[in-house]
Design an enzyme around this catalytic site. Structure first.
Site, mmCIF file in Angstrom:
data_model
loop_
_atom_site.group_PDB
_atom_site.id
_atom_site.type_symbol
_atom_site.label_atom_id
_atom_site.label_comp_id
_atom_site.label_asym_id
_atom_site.label_seq_id
_atom_site.Cartn_x
_atom_site.Cartn_y
_atom_site.Cartn_z
ATOM 1 N N GLU A 1 81.722 127.633 25.750
ATOM 2 C CA GLU A 1 83.024 128.276 25.940
ATOM 3 C C GLU A 1 83.977 127.605 24.972
ATOM 4 O OE1 GLU A 1 83.890 130.736 28.132
ATOM 5 O OE2 GLU A 1 81.884 130.942 28.957
ATOM 6 N N CYS B 1 93.184 128.179 26.005
ATOM 7 C CA CYS B 1 92.189 128.648 25.028
ATOM 8 C C CYS B 1 92.395 130.115 24.680
ATOM 9 C CB CYS B 1 90.783 128.433 25.577
ATOM 10 S SG CYS B 1 90.541 129.202 27.176
HETATM 11 P P1 NAD Z 1 87.140 118.911 22.745
HETATM 12 O O1 NAD Z 1 86.051 119.705 22.170
HETATM 13 O O2 NAD Z 1 87.784 117.875 21.895
HETATM 14 O O3 NAD Z 1 86.623 118.142 24.051
HETATM 15 C C1 NAD Z 1 85.910 118.777 25.075
HETATM 16 C C2 NAD Z 1 84.964 117.787 25.729
HETATM 17 O O4 NAD Z 1 84.077 117.284 24.739
HETATM 18 C C3 NAD Z 1 85.665 116.566 26.345
HETATM 19 O O5 NAD Z 1 85.061 116.304 27.587
HETATM 20 C C4 NAD Z 1 85.409 115.461 25.343
HETATM 21 O O6 NAD Z 1 85.245 114.195 25.967
HETATM 22 C C5 NAD Z 1 84.112 115.858 24.682
HETATM 23 N N1 NAD Z 1 84.025 115.428 23.278
HETATM 24 C C6 NAD Z 1 85.041 115.300 22.392
HETATM 25 N N2 NAD Z 1 84.564 114.898 21.186
HETATM 26 C C7 NAD Z 1 83.239 114.770 21.327
HETATM 27 C C8 NAD Z 1 82.189 114.376 20.436
HETATM 28 N N3 NAD Z 1 82.432 114.054 19.177
HETATM 29 N N4 NAD Z 1 80.911 114.361 20.914
HETATM 30 C C9 NAD Z 1 80.657 114.707 22.171
HETATM 31 N N5 NAD Z 1 81.608 115.067 23.076
HETATM 32 C C10 NAD Z 1 82.877 115.104 22.656
HETATM 33 O O7 NAD Z 1 88.205 119.947 23.304
HETATM 34 P P2 NAD Z 1 89.582 119.648 24.002
HETATM 35 O O8 NAD Z 1 90.542 119.104 22.997
HETATM 36 O O9 NAD Z 1 89.392 118.887 25.265
HETATM 37 O O10 NAD Z 1 90.019 121.134 24.416
HETATM 38 C C11 NAD Z 1 90.622 122.000 23.517
HETATM 39 C C12 NAD Z 1 89.632 122.989 22.959
HETATM 40 O O11 NAD Z 1 88.890 123.594 23.994
HETATM 41 C C13 NAD Z 1 90.319 124.139 22.235
HETATM 42 O O12 NAD Z 1 89.580 124.475 21.093
HETATM 43 C C14 NAD Z 1 90.259 125.267 23.241
HETATM 44 O O13 NAD Z 1 90.329 126.551 22.688
HETATM 45 C C15 NAD Z 1 88.946 125.012 23.872
HETATM 46 N N6 NAD Z 1 88.903 125.606 25.201
HETATM 47 C C16 NAD Z 1 88.082 126.661 25.424
HETATM 48 C C17 NAD Z 1 88.060 127.255 26.670
HETATM 49 C C18 NAD Z 1 87.210 128.435 26.979
HETATM 50 O O14 NAD Z 1 87.100 128.758 28.147
HETATM 51 N N7 NAD Z 1 86.591 129.083 26.017
HETATM 52 C C19 NAD Z 1 88.884 126.744 27.684
HETATM 53 C C20 NAD Z 1 89.689 125.664 27.407
HETATM 54 C C21 NAD Z 1 89.693 125.085 26.173
#
Ligand code: NAD
Length: 456
Positions: free
Chosen positions: A210, A244
């Protein structure tokens, strides 16, 4: 958690293998327990969301707690039916029976982001539980108060061999991603989605992604501008634009641009007051890195509404920008904040072309009355989901699958689609032993002719 990730997953797999979680009665009891847990912790959830994001109470209910409770209620009502094997036609196996039998994958990993930390951790969990899995949750380190609360609620109400929370950031995730989960469910950025997909691919683990992206909002010449302005302001500036599926940028027909902007200015003032950064009920930007990133975007065009910031409280007023170049960073990166660039078009095909030239978005919103215009956009543009003449609401309907396509994600959830995301659909053909049709065997003299007649 005083267990290594490996031990935790091993224990959950053993528990899953005992078959307990597959029992539909158990699933419903546990969902009921989750509902009571969340209801009982409502005030603590408000406090945690306020501490990490300054989320106002009504918004916290509408976009987090309420959605989760509704999703639980829906699963409680329907999980029994979703879990039942479904009979299908027998095909060539005349006399036999064929059915599709949903079975839980096993032990699921659920990784969630910070922007709706309660909703986006519990909604996938509800689907995983309804489908009969055990689950390891990894909420975001950027909302530590909420993550700690989720960990405490789960620890106090569920056994770790059934549901467990592991707190931490990317390093913790890296360790989790090494484990032999039976499925993975990731919500977050497209970049990290690639890391998760790669880890899943190495072990051939089914994965739902997602992700995010730049969701366009098109306002056509014939739109109801009063409602468009109100609904765009709601969709864009709820949660400080950190949604998102928030409209990332506007494509407005040039004949109605000025009127739309005037109406949006009015709605922003109605929603957030004359000086939104001083409004105590405005969600803050999650951290300094994002605050600085967003401020940089504000230099890439002319600010026509908003623009004020408060670095101490990490607040940015709802901001609308014009004169933005398509190659500017604000038009290449997902904004994920209360900044809305506005571009204009003269011909609808121009707007469609603009969207088609970018990766497939998670959401698309179109404001237009003309059905042929609606149909043209729907049939030409691929996107995860969206609304005509509204924003965001498609994700609150559990009858609609919620997910992206291409860069914005793989797979979907909510309602039965969530159940499916955590289930394998096992095909079973139960053959009759009352007789045996001989045509398929090499001994049949007319088999070849028979097969050619019927198998085409
Ligand atoms: P992110 O990808 O930075 O982090 C998401 C998760 O991944 C967190 O739990 C984080 O600890 C982990 N993570 C971060 N970097 C990592 C790495 N290098 N290796 C492994 N795990 C890692 O996203 P965010 O900043 O928390 O959220 C914002 C993003 O999420 C935006 O792009 C938004 O559009 C998207 N989003 C999508 C939905 C959806 O339903 N499609 C919903 C909410 C947010």
């Amino acid at each position: 958690m005083d267990m290594s990730a490996g031990e935790l997953v091993e224990r959950q797999k053993q528990y899953f293998d005992s078959g307990i979680t597959k029992d539909v009665r158990f699933r419903l009891d546990m969902l009921q327990k989750l509902r009571e847990t969340i209801r009982g912790a409502e005030d603590r959830i408000y406090e945690a969301l306020h501490a990490d994001l300054n989320k106002p109470k009504a918004e916290s209910y509408g976009t987090e707690i309420g959605i989760v409770l509704h999703e639980i209620g829906f699963a409680l009502k329907h999980a029994n039916r979703w879990a039942k094997p479904k009979k299908v036609k027998p095909g060539f196996a005349v006399g036999g029976k064929s059915f599709i039998m949903p079975e839980p994958y096993g032990t699921a990993l659920i990784i969630s982001p910070w922007n709706y930390p309660v909703n986006l951790t519990f909604a996938p969990l509800i689907a995983a539980m309804a489908a009969g899995n055990t689950a390891v949750l990894k909420p975001s380190e950027l909302t530590p108060t909420v993550s700690a609360l989720i960990a405490a609620l789960v620890r106090d109400n569920f056994e770790p061999r059934y549901i467990a929370v592991v707190e931490g950031g990317p390093d913790v995730n890296a360790e989790l991603l090494e484990q032999p989960f039976d499925c993975m469910f990731f919500t977050g950025s497209t970049h990290v989605g690639q890391i998760v997909a790669e880890a899943a691919a190495k072990k051939l683990i089914p994965v739902t992604l997602e992700l995010g992206g730049k969701s366009p909002c098109i306002v056509h010449r014939d739109a109801d501008l009063k409602l468009a302005a109100r609904r765009i302001v709601y969709g864009k500036f709820t949660n400080g634009g950190q949604t998102c599926v928030a409209p990332d940028y506007l494509l407005v027909h040039r004949d109605v641009k000025q009127e739309l902007l005037d109406r949006m200015r009015h709605e922003i003032e109605r929603f957030f007051g004359k000086t939104p950064v001083r409004n105590p009920n405005i969600t803050k930007i999650v951290n300094e890195r994002h605050f600085v990133r967003l401020k940089r975007y504000m230099q890439e065009g002319t600010i026509v509404i908003g623009g004020e910031t408060d670095p101490l409280l990490m607040r940015i007023a709802p901001t609308v920008m014009e004169n933005v170049q398509p190659e500017a960073r604000v038009m290449r990166e997902e904004i994920f904040g209360p900044i809305l660039p506005v571009l204009e078009y003269g011909d609808l095909d121009e707007a469609i072309r603009f969207v088609l030239d970018k990766p497939k978005p998670l959401a698309l919103y179109l404001f237009a009355e003309d059905r042929t215009v609606q149909q043209r956009v729907l049939s030409r543009v691929s996107f995860g989901g969206g609304c005509i003449n509204d924003t965001l609401l498609h994700l609150a309907n559990p009858y609609l699958p919620f997910g992206g396509v291409g860069d914005s994600g793989t797979g979907s959830y909510h309602g039965e689609f969530g159940f499916r995301a955590f289930s394998h659909y096992k095909s079973v053909l139960k053959q009759t032993t009352a007789f045996d049709i001989p045509f398929r065997y090499p001994t049949s003299k007319i088999g070849y002719r028979f097969m050619r007649r019927f198998m085409k």
